[in-house]
Design a protein around this motif. Structure first.
Motif, short mmCIF file in Angstrom:
data_model
loop_
_atom_site.label_atom_id
_atom_site.label_comp_id
_atom_site.label_asym_id
_atom_site.label_seq_id
_atom_site.Cartn_x
_atom_site.Cartn_y
_atom_site.Cartn_z
N PRO A 204 -46.97 -38.56 -22.53
CA PRO A 204 -46.62 -38.24 -21.15
C PRO A 204 -47.72 -37.52 -20.39
N LYS A 205 -48.67 -36.91 -21.08
CA LYS A 205 -49.78 -36.22 -20.41
C LYS A 205 -50.73 -37.22 -19.73
N GLN A 206 -50.70 -38.47 -20.16
CA GLN A 206 -51.59 -39.47 -19.58
C GLN A 206 -50.97 -40.17 -18.37
N GLY A 207 -49.73 -39.85 -18.08
CA GLY A 207 -49.05 -40.46 -16.94
C GLY A 207 -49.46 -39.80 -15.64
N SER A 208 -49.05 -40.39 -14.55
CA SER A 208 -49.34 -39.82 -13.24
C SER A 208 -48.02 -39.62 -12.49
N VAL A 209 -48.04 -38.69 -11.56
CA VAL A 209 -46.87 -38.41 -10.74
C VAL A 209 -47.07 -39.09 -9.40
N LEU A 210 -46.15 -39.97 -9.05
CA LEU A 210 -46.23 -40.68 -7.78
C LEU A 210 -45.56 -39.86 -6.68
N PRO A 211 -46.02 -40.02 -5.45
CA PRO A 211 -45.39 -39.27 -4.37
C PRO A 211 -43.95 -39.74 -4.15
N ASP A 212 -43.12 -38.82 -3.71
CA ASP A 212 -41.72 -39.13 -3.42
C ASP A 212 -41.67 -40.01 -2.17
N VAL A 213 -41.03 -41.14 -2.28
CA VAL A 213 -40.90 -42.06 -1.15
C VAL A 213 -39.43 -42.15 -0.78
N GLY A 214 -39.12 -41.77 0.43
CA GLY A 214 -37.73 -41.80 0.87
C GLY A 214 -37.47 -42.98 1.78
N PHE A 215 -36.34 -43.60 1.63
CA PHE A 215 -35.93 -44.68 2.51
C PHE A 215 -34.42 -44.74 2.54
N THR A 216 -33.90 -45.32 3.58
CA THR A 216 -32.46 -45.42 3.75
C THR A 216 -32.00 -46.82 3.35
N LEU A 217 -31.01 -46.87 2.49
CA LEU A 217 -30.44 -48.16 2.10
C LEU A 217 -29.54 -48.68 3.21
N PRO A 218 -29.54 -50.00 3.42
CA PRO A 218 -28.63 -50.54 4.43
C PRO A 218 -27.18 -50.42 3.95
#
Length: 54
Positions: free
Chosen positions: A6-20
């Protein structure tokens, strides 16, 4: 485990969106209604409503 580090993984930015909104009372009805509204189904229904020549 598959020896993933898990130390080799990266953290992606939180992406928010609204579901229809759902087009039905559950996900199954939602996709059934979307499919029923598709152009291909309308074309098939129009074709099936025509009378065949003798």
């Amino acid at each position: 485990m598959r020896e993933l580090d898990p130390k080799q993984g990266s953290v992606l930015p939180d992406v928010g969106f609204t579901l229809p909104p759902l087009l039905g009372s559950n996900i199954d009805e939602h996709f059934h209604r979307i499919g029923s509204q598709s152009a291909w189904l309308n074309i098939a229904n129009d074709f099936a409503a025509n009378e065949l020549p003798p």
